[in-house]
Design a protein around this motif. Structure first.
Motif, short mmCIF file in Angstrom:
data_model
loop_
_atom_site.label_atom_id
_atom_site.label_comp_id
_atom_site.label_asym_id
_atom_site.label_seq_id
_atom_site.Cartn_x
_atom_site.Cartn_y
_atom_site.Cartn_z
N MET A 20 0.83 -1.21 0.00
CA MET A 20 0.00 0.00 0.00
C MET A 20 0.86 1.26 0.00
SD MET A 20 -2.93 -1.05 2.77
CE MET A 20 -3.62 0.62 2.83
N ASP A 24 1.21 4.23 -3.16
CA ASP A 24 0.94 5.66 -3.02
C ASP A 24 2.16 6.52 -3.28
OD1 ASP A 24 -1.89 6.72 -1.60
OD2 ASP A 24 -1.61 4.59 -1.72
N THR A 85 -4.22 5.34 6.78
CA THR A 85 -5.59 5.15 6.32
C THR A 85 -6.42 6.41 6.51
OG1 THR A 85 -5.43 2.79 6.87
CG2 THR A 85 -7.63 3.69 6.55
N SER A 88 -5.40 8.92 3.99
CA SER A 88 -5.92 8.57 2.66
C SER A 88 -7.36 9.04 2.50
CB SER A 88 -5.85 7.05 2.46
OG SER A 88 -4.51 6.59 2.48
N ASN A 173 -7.72 3.08 -0.44
CA ASN A 173 -6.91 2.65 0.71
C ASN A 173 -7.73 2.46 1.98
OD1 ASN A 173 -4.43 2.72 -0.65
ND2 ASN A 173 -4.16 4.89 -0.23
#
Length: 454
Positions: A20, A24, A85, A88, A173
């Motif tokens: 992840m 990004d 998170t 995001s 995400n």
């Protein structure tokens, strides 16, 4: 080494987090034009959306690694995942460019907390051939995440889900992060009780300032024609590094715990491994950047074509993971072999261009040779570095390895990008010059790797 029953599940949780974070790093590059149009932002502001994440990530990696040793790697991984998170979500809902830039900085900070714990967890739960296998999958997450970011960005933006344009590249995400947090709480072993070292705040500030003074001009200076401030920052990084080193020595002399253990810095195997890993990984990040320029600006191919061009590279990269642990003879020479195979890949692509080739399946197949070499070198170099010291230095090694890769990548992108831009009137010739530079770096990496395996 900690004893863990379900190590496969532990590795899966850690690597999804790594994947992840790497996605990004690349996904905003594809979304830049859409973000600028939708939010009415200037090219400089859009550039901060892309680079803000990388800056925060690179600056805080060693701090994140040290926090993992102070708070426990499981606790720090889950904290970083929560920050990543939430940031995001803030990115996906950002009402304006200012809010998006801030959210990207926070997202990079969350990634910097999370990512060092991945390599720390591998060092704590795997050893011997099992560690080599785990590092093979780790390398796939590193390489595959960057390419997947380009592919995912292009697909999601083209889909324009519910008229949301670029926003799904960040919002995707959120459900993944929540699911991963639930899995992490259930599957990651509890941090063992015991003494936790205090965080060296002075070292954090000095090292963060040093990395910032290096990364910021490398990321932004080249695209702005190397203005005066970029050179001032690079010059100031030297006394800043000296101040960090002085503070670390004083902390160690007082019996305290430096931000980076002195045993790590002084270890010849670690230094040789970091040089080899920096030379090879730096060419990889630079290749991603320059190849996209060559295909899109030079040959006028689309973003999706550019992303798919690296699929063969990543597939070849992944072959190294299951193959290396099966080797019985000559395994200790594989870091050198990997660097040389990577160099052979760059040399074959260079020859293809000089013979009149431009693009197509043959170019991608030749890139696959380089991908195999990088997979071999990355797996074995990280394995050799992390095996050179006991497990008590796992966090130090994780932070140093990750930061070394980020700084090498930033330097590679800056130098290769500037070289390509200066010669861009002849795209094929520009790429050939850059590849020749990559070949030299891989030979330097092979020489450093030879010192590592003696």
């Amino acid at each position: 080494m900690l004893l863990t029953r379900n190590r496969g599940a532990v590795l899966a949780v850690l690597l999804i987090g790594q994947f992840m974070a790497n996605i990004d790093t690349a996904v905003a590059n594809i979304a830049g034009p859409s973000i600028g149009t939708d939010l009415g932002a200037s090219p400089g502001a859009v550039g901060m959306v892309v680079s803000g994440y990388v800056v925060a990530f690179a600056v805080l990696l060693i701090t994140g690694a040290r926090l993992g040793a102070s708070l426990g790697y499981r606790r720090t991984f889950l904290l970083g995942l929560a920050v990543f998170t939430a940031a995001s979500l803030a990115c996906g809902l950002a009402p304006g460019i200012g809010a998006l830039v801030v959210a990207r900085f926070v997202q990079g900070a969350g990634a910097a907390l999370m990512v060092p714990q991945v390599l720390s967890g591998i060092q704590l739960h795997f050893e011997g051939r099992d560690r080599l296998k785990a590092l093979g999958y780790f390398s796939i997450a590193l390489s595959g995440g960057a390419v997947a970011g380009q592919l995912l960005g292009g697909v999601l933006i083209a889909a324009d889900l519910f008229g949301t344009g670029w926003r799904p590249i960040f919002l995707v995400n959120v459900p993944i992060g929540i699911a991963l947090a639930v899995a992490g709480r259930r599957l990651l072993p509890a941090d063992p009780p015991g003494h936790r070292d205090r965080l060296d705040l002075g070292g954090v500030l000095a090292l963060s300032a040093t990395v910032l003074l290096v990364v910021l001009p490398l990321l932004l200076g080249s695209e702005r024609g190397w203005p005066a401030w970029s050179w001032v920052c690079l010059l100031l990084s030297v006394p800043s590094l000296a101040l960090f080193e002085y503070g670390e020595r004083r902390t160690a002399a007082r019996g305290g715990r430096p931000l980076v253990a002195r045993q790590v810095i002084r270890n010849p195997a670690v230094r040789a491994g970091l040089l080899a890993h920096g030379c090879t990984s730096g060419t990889y990040f630079a290749l991603l950047f320059v190849l996209a320029l060559y295909l899109q600006d030079g040959l006028h191919k689309g973003p999706a074509y550019s992303g798919f061009a690296m699929v063969v590279w990543v597939a070849a990269f992944g072959l190294a993971g299951p193959v290396i642990p099966r080797l019985r003879r000559g395994a200790h020479w594989m870091p050198v072999v990997g660097c040389l195979v990577l160099g052979a890949g760059y040399l074959s692509v260079l020859a293809y261009l000089l013979l009149g080739g431009r693009s197509g399946p043959l170019l991608f197949a030749l890139l696959g040779v380089g991908g195999l070499g990088l997979g071999i070198s990355a797996n074995t170099l990280i394995g050799a570095i992390t095996s050179s010291l006991p497990a008590q230095y796992a966090a130090d090694l994780s932070g140093v390895v990750a930061t070394n890769a980020q700084l090498s990548g930033a330097l590679g992108v800056a130098l290769a990008g500037s070289t390509y831009a200066a010669l861009s009137d002849d795209p094929r010739g520009a790429l050939a010059v850059v590849l020749a530079g990559f070949l030299v770096l891989t030979l330097i990496g092979a020489a450093a790797a030879q010192r590592l395996v003696r």
